[in-house]
Scaffold this active site. Sequence first.
Site, PDB file in Angstrom:
ATOM      1  N   GLU A   1      19.447   7.355  -3.835  1.00 18.16           N
ATOM      2  CA  GLU A   1      18.722   7.896  -2.725  1.00 18.16           C
ATOM      3  C   GLU A   1      18.106   6.616  -2.024  1.00 18.16           C
ATOM      4  O   GLU A   1      16.923   6.365  -2.125  1.00 18.16           O
ATOM      5  CB  GLU A   1      17.330   8.762  -3.519  1.00 18.16           C
ATOM      6  CG  GLU A   1      17.962   9.840  -4.386  1.00 18.16           C
ATOM      7  CD  GLU A   1      16.852  10.408  -5.042  1.00 18.16           C
ATOM      8  OE1 GLU A   1      15.617   9.754  -5.080  1.00 18.16           O
ATOM      9  OE2 GLU A   1      16.754  11.383  -5.614  1.00 18.16           O
TER      10      GLU A   1
ATOM     11  N   ARG B   1      15.239   2.633   2.549  1.00 14.75           N
ATOM     12  CA  ARG B   1      14.807   1.115   3.256  1.00 14.75           C
ATOM     13  C   ARG B   1      16.013   0.393   3.444  1.00 14.75           C
ATOM     14  O   ARG B   1      16.300  -0.023   4.591  1.00 14.75           O
ATOM     15  CB  ARG B   1      13.750   0.455   2.214  1.00 14.75           C
ATOM     16  CG  ARG B   1      13.363  -0.648   3.143  1.00 14.75           C
ATOM     17  CD  ARG B   1      12.408  -1.711   2.199  1.00 14.75           C
ATOM     18  NE  ARG B   1      11.710  -0.884   1.308  1.00 14.75           N
ATOM     19  CZ  ARG B   1      10.326  -0.621   1.631  1.00 14.75           C
ATOM     20  NH1 ARG B   1       9.726  -1.101   2.663  1.00 14.75           N
ATOM     21  NH2 ARG B   1       9.459  -0.085   0.618  1.00 14.75           N
TER      22      ARG B   1
ATOM     23  N   ARG C   1       2.297  -0.374   7.996  1.00 15.49           N
ATOM     24  CA  ARG C   1       2.757  -1.195   6.988  1.00 15.49           C
ATOM     25  C   ARG C   1       1.961  -2.510   6.822  1.00 15.49           C
ATOM     26  O   ARG C   1       1.482  -2.880   5.692  1.00 15.49           O
ATOM     27  CB  ARG C   1       4.231  -1.434   6.757  1.00 15.49           C
ATOM     28  CG  ARG C   1       5.069  -0.227   6.632  1.00 15.49           C
ATOM     29  CD  ARG C   1       6.597  -0.547   6.337  1.00 15.49           C
ATOM     30  NE  ARG C   1       6.578  -0.960   5.119  1.00 15.49           N
ATOM     31  CZ  ARG C   1       6.735  -2.190   4.612  1.00 15.49           C
ATOM     32  NH1 ARG C   1       6.921  -3.185   5.488  1.00 15.49           N
ATOM     33  NH2 ARG C   1       6.951  -2.395   3.181  1.00 15.49           N
TER      34      ARG C   1
ATOM     35  N   CYS D   1      -9.676   0.303  16.990  1.00 19.28           N
ATOM     36  CA  CYS D   1     -10.976  -0.065  16.710  1.00 19.28           C
ATOM     37  C   CYS D   1     -11.421  -0.457  14.995  1.00 19.28           C
ATOM     38  O   CYS D   1     -11.962   0.432  14.554  1.00 19.28           O
ATOM     39  CB  CYS D   1     -12.027   0.602  17.180  1.00 19.28           C
ATOM     40  SG  CYS D   1     -11.936   0.693  19.006  1.00 19.28           S
ATOM     41  N   GLU D   2     -10.525  -1.363  14.416  1.00 16.40           N
ATOM     42  CA  GLU D   2     -10.589  -1.616  13.053  1.00 16.40           C
ATOM     43  C   GLU D   2     -10.147  -3.185  12.677  1.00 16.40           C
ATOM     44  O   GLU D   2      -9.159  -3.343  13.310  1.00 16.40           O
ATOM     45  CB  GLU D   2      -9.765  -0.666  12.201  1.00 16.40           C
ATOM     46  CG  GLU D   2     -10.102   0.796  12.110  1.00 16.40           C
ATOM     47  CD  GLU D   2      -9.667   1.365  10.793  1.00 16.40           C
ATOM     48  OE1 GLU D   2      -9.289   0.812   9.913  1.00 16.40           O
ATOM     49  OE2 GLU D   2      -9.464   2.606  11.024  1.00 16.40           O
TER      50      GLU D   2
ATOM     51  N   TYR E   1      10.074   3.345   7.275  1.00 13.81           N
ATOM     52  CA  TYR E   1       8.552   3.576   7.197  1.00 13.81           C
ATOM     53  C   TYR E   1       7.870   3.112   8.147  1.00 13.81           C
ATOM     54  O   TYR E   1       6.684   2.502   7.808  1.00 13.81           O
ATOM     55  CB  TYR E   1       8.366   2.876   5.659  1.00 13.81           C
ATOM     56  CG  TYR E   1       9.041   3.493   4.623  1.00 13.81           C
ATOM     57  CD1 TYR E   1       8.806   4.825   4.108  1.00 13.81           C
ATOM     58  CD2 TYR E   1       9.626   2.670   3.811  1.00 13.81           C
ATOM     59  CE1 TYR E   1       9.702   5.158   3.184  1.00 13.81           C
ATOM     60  CE2 TYR E   1      10.643   3.149   2.807  1.00 13.81           C
ATOM     61  CZ  TYR E   1      10.679   4.264   2.431  1.00 13.81           C
ATOM     62  OH  TYR E   1      11.406   5.126   1.362  1.00 13.81           O
TER      63      TYR E   1
HETATM   64  N1  LLP Z   1      13.450   8.567  -3.812  1.00 17.16           N
HETATM   65  C1  LLP Z   1      12.385   8.672  -4.318  1.00 17.16           C
HETATM   66  C2  LLP Z   1      12.158   9.711  -4.923  1.00 17.16           C
HETATM   67  C3  LLP Z   1      11.643   8.121  -3.503  1.00 17.16           C
HETATM   68  O1  LLP Z   1      10.234   8.291  -3.823  1.00 17.16           O
HETATM   69  C4  LLP Z   1      11.647   7.008  -2.545  1.00 17.16           C
HETATM   70  C5  LLP Z   1      10.557   6.366  -1.800  1.00 17.16           C
HETATM   71  C6  LLP Z   1      13.107   6.732  -2.275  1.00 17.16           C
HETATM   72  C7  LLP Z   1      14.015   7.384  -2.937  1.00 17.16           C
HETATM   73  C8  LLP Z   1      13.228   5.685  -1.181  1.00 17.16           C
HETATM   74  O2  LLP Z   1      13.250   4.570  -1.780  1.00 17.16           O
HETATM   75  P1  LLP Z   1      13.761   3.099  -0.679  1.00 17.16           P
HETATM   76  O3  LLP Z   1      15.143   2.947  -1.161  1.00 17.16           O
HETATM   77  O4  LLP Z   1      13.455   3.320   0.746  1.00 17.16           O
HETATM   78  O5  LLP Z   1      12.978   2.065  -1.143  1.00 17.16           O
HETATM   79  N2  LLP Z   1       5.937   3.568   2.560  1.00 17.16           N
HETATM   80  C9  LLP Z   1       6.255   2.472   1.745  1.00 17.16           C
HETATM   81  C10 LLP Z   1       7.496   2.805   0.919  1.00 17.16           C
HETATM   82  C11 LLP Z   1       7.446   4.167   0.220  1.00 17.16           C
HETATM   83  C12 LLP Z   1       8.562   4.765  -0.744  1.00 17.16           C
HETATM   84  C13 LLP Z   1       8.188   6.026  -1.440  1.00 17.16           C
HETATM   85  N3  LLP Z   1       9.478   6.511  -1.920  1.00 17.16           N
HETATM   86  C14 LLP Z   1       6.555   1.151   2.486  1.00 17.16           C
HETATM   87  O6  LLP Z   1       6.405   1.444   3.689  1.00 17.16           O
HETATM   88  O7  LLP Z   1       7.012   0.320   1.936  1.00 17.16           O
END
Ligand code: LLP
Length: 414
Positions: free
Chosen positions: A274, A277, A313, A343-344, A372
């Site tokens: 899955e 990023r 982020r 404004c923060e 993200y």
């Molecule tokens: N699968 C599940 C169950 C997840 O919770 C996530 C990410 C992924 C796959 C994908 O993960 P990746 O390959 O993208 O690392 N907003 C945060 C990142 C939150 C990730 C949440 N879950 C940021 O900007 O760093």
Amino acid sequence: MNAFSYSGQALFCEGVALAEIAARVGTPSYVYSSATILANFRAYDESFGDMPHTICYAVKANGNLAVLRLLAEAGAGFDIVSGGELFRVLQAGGAPSKVVFSGVGKTAAEIDDALAAGIFNFNCESEPELALIDALAHRRGTRARVALRVNPDVETDTHDYISTGKLAHKFGVDIAAAEGIYERARKHENLLIEGVSCHIGSLLLDPEPLMEAVDRVLALIDRLRALGSDIRHADLGGGLGVAYKPEETTPSIAEFVKCLRQRLTGRDLHVVLEPGRSIVAGAGVLLTKTLYRKNTGHKDFVIVDAAMNDLIRPALYNAYHEILPVRQNNSRRIRADVVGPVCETGDFLAHDREMADVMPGDVLAISTAGAYGFVQSSTYNARRRPAEVMVDGDLWRVVRERESYEDLIRGETI
Ligand code: LLP
């Protein structure tokens, strides 16, 4: 691959000068490289070779319909965490038969929609959720394929907010309790309990904890099979990091998959990943225009037209994003905070950053912003969310218009 590079003084995305997009679409705007998205997806897909696998792109990283369509056409599956993400995938033409539904708090309505769509699998996070899916599948006269998300209790070196694989976290069930749950779940006649899933966290620069989690999951699968469970697939989540800082390193997608294959060969498992990023982060930048330069006597500030509502982020995780001028006008360097109009004091895009000496009107590209970024944007301070642009070679098009003031008040009444 890096689709963002200078040709002469001008920063390009593939064959398009970013200054041209900024001039035509305005700022702030996200710009995505379709070639990069496809190259990253294919690196996953092709590195698995003939091992049965499905790459389920994590929609949460970037859910723009054009991004989803690109990946769907390349053969991707999708990892969703809400009814809204299912809707997006279906709108984009994604195949429901390649969708996995993750998340700790699925509602009955969301589960029912996913059953109606005929998704591949639910990654279940608790026994009550198994019971609910069973009941809803019964009502529809169907059987739902499920995997239990186990928490392998491994330590990861990432930001606390995005680490998920310890027992203190809300996710999954304790791997030590999993056998009992699989045993009890067998009484649910409307479930096909054919998988095991895990996801230990995001932005993992060192894949070692993930490999440790995989080993624990494989050991569990051996035990479950010995007890008579027909486990056919292992969903190992996402999490491979990307380098945000020039000095950071992380294995390539191909190297990462090679490590996985070494563990999975001969296991007779369909592998699901899955990634989010690692497919889209490096494929995107946020273009923003310099509004003012300001010195408070203590510090230099570069005030730009993008803010924490556009890219949260830095404010939320103290995240680092490289900031590059789309036109290199001189070689002078400054040290400054790059801040937005919200404004923060928490509204910053960079702190104490050594960067190009920019003037009002100069456009900057905030790098590695394809994941993200837009998905976590808001209309805080009644700011319209940015436009999104997709580049394909020498061509580009707006794939989401900048919001209008009317959009901001849609659905409100006095
Ligand atoms: N699968 C599940 C169950 C997840 O919770 C996530 C990410 C992924 C796959 C994908 O993960 P990746 O390959 O993208 O690392 N907003 C945060 C990142 C939150 C990730 C949440 N879950 C940021 O900007 O760093």
